[in-house]
Scaffold this active site. Sequence first.
Site, PDB file in Angstrom:
ATOM      1  N   GLU A  91     -25.892  69.288  13.608  1.00 13.10           N
ATOM      2  CA  GLU A  91     -26.658  68.237  14.301  1.00 13.10           C
ATOM      3  C   GLU A  91     -26.801  66.981  13.439  1.00 13.10           C
ATOM      4  OE1 GLU A  91     -27.947  70.663  12.673  1.00 13.10           O
ATOM      5  OE2 GLU A  91     -29.991  70.273  11.985  1.00 13.10           O
ATOM      6  N   CYS A 147     -29.510  76.842   9.656  1.00 13.35           N
ATOM      7  CA  CYS A 147     -30.290  76.815   8.415  1.00 13.35           C
ATOM      8  C   CYS A 147     -31.439  77.829   8.498  1.00 13.35           C
ATOM      9  CB  CYS A 147     -30.764  75.386   8.149  1.00 13.35           C
ATOM     10  SG  CYS A 147     -31.235  75.102   6.432  1.00 13.35           S
ATOM     11  N   HIS A 155     -25.508  71.953   8.783  1.00 14.64           N
ATOM     12  CA  HIS A 155     -26.205  71.304   9.896  1.00 14.64           C
ATOM     13  C   HIS A 155     -25.258  70.487  10.779  1.00 14.64           C
ATOM     14  CE1 HIS A 155     -30.448  71.957   8.642  1.00 14.64           C
ATOM     15  NE2 HIS A 155     -29.946  71.995   7.429  1.00 14.64           N
TER      16      HIS A 155
END
Lengths: 761, 237
Positions: free
Chosen positions: B205, B86, B203
Amino acid sequence: MNPSGRGGKKMGVWQVVNPRWEEVGLTEEEYKRIMEILGREPNDLELGMYGLMWSEHCSYKHSKLHLRLFPTEGECVLQGPGENAGVVDIGDGMAVAFRLESHNHPSAIEPYQGAATGIGGIVRDILTMGARPIALLDSLRFGKLDDERTRYLFGGVVSGISGYGNCLGLPTVGGEVYFDDCYRGNPLVNVMCIGLMEKGRIVKGRASGVGNAVMVVGAKTGRDGIHGASLLASREFDEKSEEMRPAVQVGDPFMEKLLVESCLELVETDWVVGVNDLGAAGLTSACSETAGRAGSGMEVDVALVPRREEGMTPYEVMLSESQERMLVIIKKGKEKEVEKTFSKWGLDSAVIGRVTGDGMLTILENGRQVASVPAASLSHQAPVYNRERRRPAYLDQITRLSVEDLPVPREAGEVLRRLLASPNLGSREWIWRQYDYMVRTNTVVYPGADAAVLRVKGTGKGLAVTTDGNSRYCYLDPRTGGAIAVAEAARNVVCTGAKPLAITNCLNFGNPERPEVLWQFREVIEGMSTAARALGTPVTGGNVSFYNETFGTAIYPTPVVGMLGLLKDISRRVTPGFKEVGDVIILLGETREELGGTEYLKVVHGIVGGRPPEMDLNLEVRVQKVCLEAMERGWVKSAHDVSDGGLAVALAECCFWAEPGAAGCEVTLETGIRPDAVLFGESQSRVILTVKEDDLSSLLAMARSMEVAAGVLGRVVDGRLSVGLVTTGGTGKKSTRRVLMDEPTQELYKIWRNALPEKMK
Amino acid sequence: MRFGVIVLPGSNCDVDCYHVVKEVLKEPVDYVWHQEDNLDRYDCIMIPGGFSYGDYLRVGAIAKFSPAVRAVEEFAARGKPVLGICNGFQILLEMGLLPGAMLHNESLEFRCEFVHLRVENNQTPFTKKYRKGQVIRVPIAHGEGNYYADEDTLARLEEGRQVVFRYSDPEGRLSPDSNPNGSVHHIAGICNEAGNILGMMPHPERCAEEILGSTDGRLVFESLRSWWEENGGVAGG
């Protein structure tokens, strides 16, 4: 400010000049009281400070007496009302700070910055308690979306929340929005923040210990937001409101992010005595409140406050509402360390004064005294009013509704489509997809469900949070509406599998100096208090927003309840969507012939009237208990509260949120009441559950043992929402099944999902 | 395998990257303060999402001057893996470590939602545990993720198989509806020619644990460890 004092000024002819007290929004009586306290006339700075601190926004002078009705004590409450936020114990040595606050008037004038700084303020309130802010929710009210200005306000507020919250790295996980003409000139923006902390680390807003340092940290002080609290928040809207735009502050979320991180580092140390937000009424409020709470005094020199602009007067420095600043009280001798902590994050910090023992708030400018007043007289001795209350006359007319005169629509499916297309019932995804609702990777149940669920890392626990408040009910019957707001918020939390713990609230009303408004206010509080007692959810704090009027017309009485619930085991969480074809759909609770105040009545019949649904708190408690017990035993596969739009809309939502392949239901309603009341009535204390066939009899038996009505509605299927009706006559004789609606889920879903985008094109 | 997560003023997803390495991958991980200029002890550097320095000027424009970010250049030159997610991707673009630039989303709105990605290149340290063509579900959360590069650059990227992830529909087709921000060639993530620097807007994660609704992002981190082990690293060290 008129420095020459009261009366007229001679300029050839006599000209009327406002009296001194009016310039700062006070009454003559209040001015006299200030003279009694001081034993002299206040100077301009002192009067300005009283004007702010004795404004309704800061002093709660019209609401204080009534707020005392709220139950505020409970096993889990670590901090009740009176501090910057409430704090509750969630076990494992952890605590949650939470609060709800309004930023209505600034948002009406400058929607982006109004909403953004509203978030900034509530985040700092949580931060002052020593908690790490972990999530936001927003409760919004606007006029109808066919109005261009309303679309501008709505779009601006959503971008403001998105811009500030996302940059701050805080997930916006839930909230609500309603559209009604009554909010056209005066939209509502209520923001809730929740924070997590170690139980033993609660920080208070107290300035104790003579000689301790008073420091300002964070952003520099400028001329923005002067008189935001007294003139903007504590007055109605009229043609002059547009001129108030400079009173709206400008937000800097990056600065706030640095402030959050640096303050959290600071509270880990042992140097901190107290922390207070510099929000409404700026330094005046923070200094007098921290000293007032501790019973101490304070001496500060405005020349030491880091400035953004040159040539600011003491008046401007003391009244500025510049954002992203905090007041911290630090143990004597630790000032240098504190400066180091903040400079690591690139932030200013400055010692501006000391805690004193004389009870006076003394303001200096380069060592010269410019004001000195008893600190507590500003913060805790504002006048308290018990004004006249009168039941509004409109209630006699409006609550009369003869249901018999209303035609029952022939096409129930068509009615459902219209309701799903209503901005009040359609999907809110257009809003929340603009918010980062996932950052911090704690959000486990996303926006859109009855309540959002956040995991508490390292504990296996979950927090369920929601906001709720149906103002139409409150308009028709404020006491019942207040009770429903609390009960429904609790029910929402229960639908996720969480036990409701405590509430915060924001009470949005018109001008309290009008007896009818104050009557509504009192009634709502009575209703909320009764419900909060019955449900065992104490009130840990909140906010009052009065003067929500435009040209003398008040908004509907709008209490917003923020509810916090706890899931002991987050793996047991429940969501509203159907899970598997063949699961049995059960309705807990009773469906009565209640159409008053419903969205159906408004959308289809164009009527706002009748009495809101009845609120039987004993039944509510039992229904919630059945839900939670059934969930604990692992029987419940999905749960959804039946609320606005009634059973039909609730069933449709269960289909929209379903797992792939389970997006439908085949339901048969057995009833003796009108079909439209069964489908779209909003009877309270009802929950739709689904269970496996094997668990059905146990669940029904348990409900029976707790005296809760539980009926089998039908089965989960895929692709269609089908509802049939079997009428039961007085003799108990049943008719044959008649199909009321049979709609493809996908088509309904499209209508529901486009409800807001359609209007915002 | 020791990870370093760079913390810039305004980083938000630093906590999430740290969490996924420590609690999911169970490898050692440190926060790396932006003033730090020595990254020698790390085997992989992550530049997390957020709004570095408020991103008021241009996304990532100021972050590239911070000592830690500057040190990334030398770190990467030694062939060690760098993952920018990002805002981290935006910073890598500003630094010139990856080609192209970010525009505002076509909708002009911030967009947070789960999207589908098609794995285009599974021969990188970040994707070796995925199948080529595999479609994964990963969330995005950005206002400026509309990737742009000129035709020559795009041709080079495509030819060098530097496009690692593309936005697609659940079946892996590149329909217009499946491009959430208007990126050219549906680009969601690219790597450098050497393949050891990956920038991606989605993302991973945020989707590495069952409780978060998808575990599809986990393989990015597991790929990194597997690659590192194959290149002489010792897991858990």
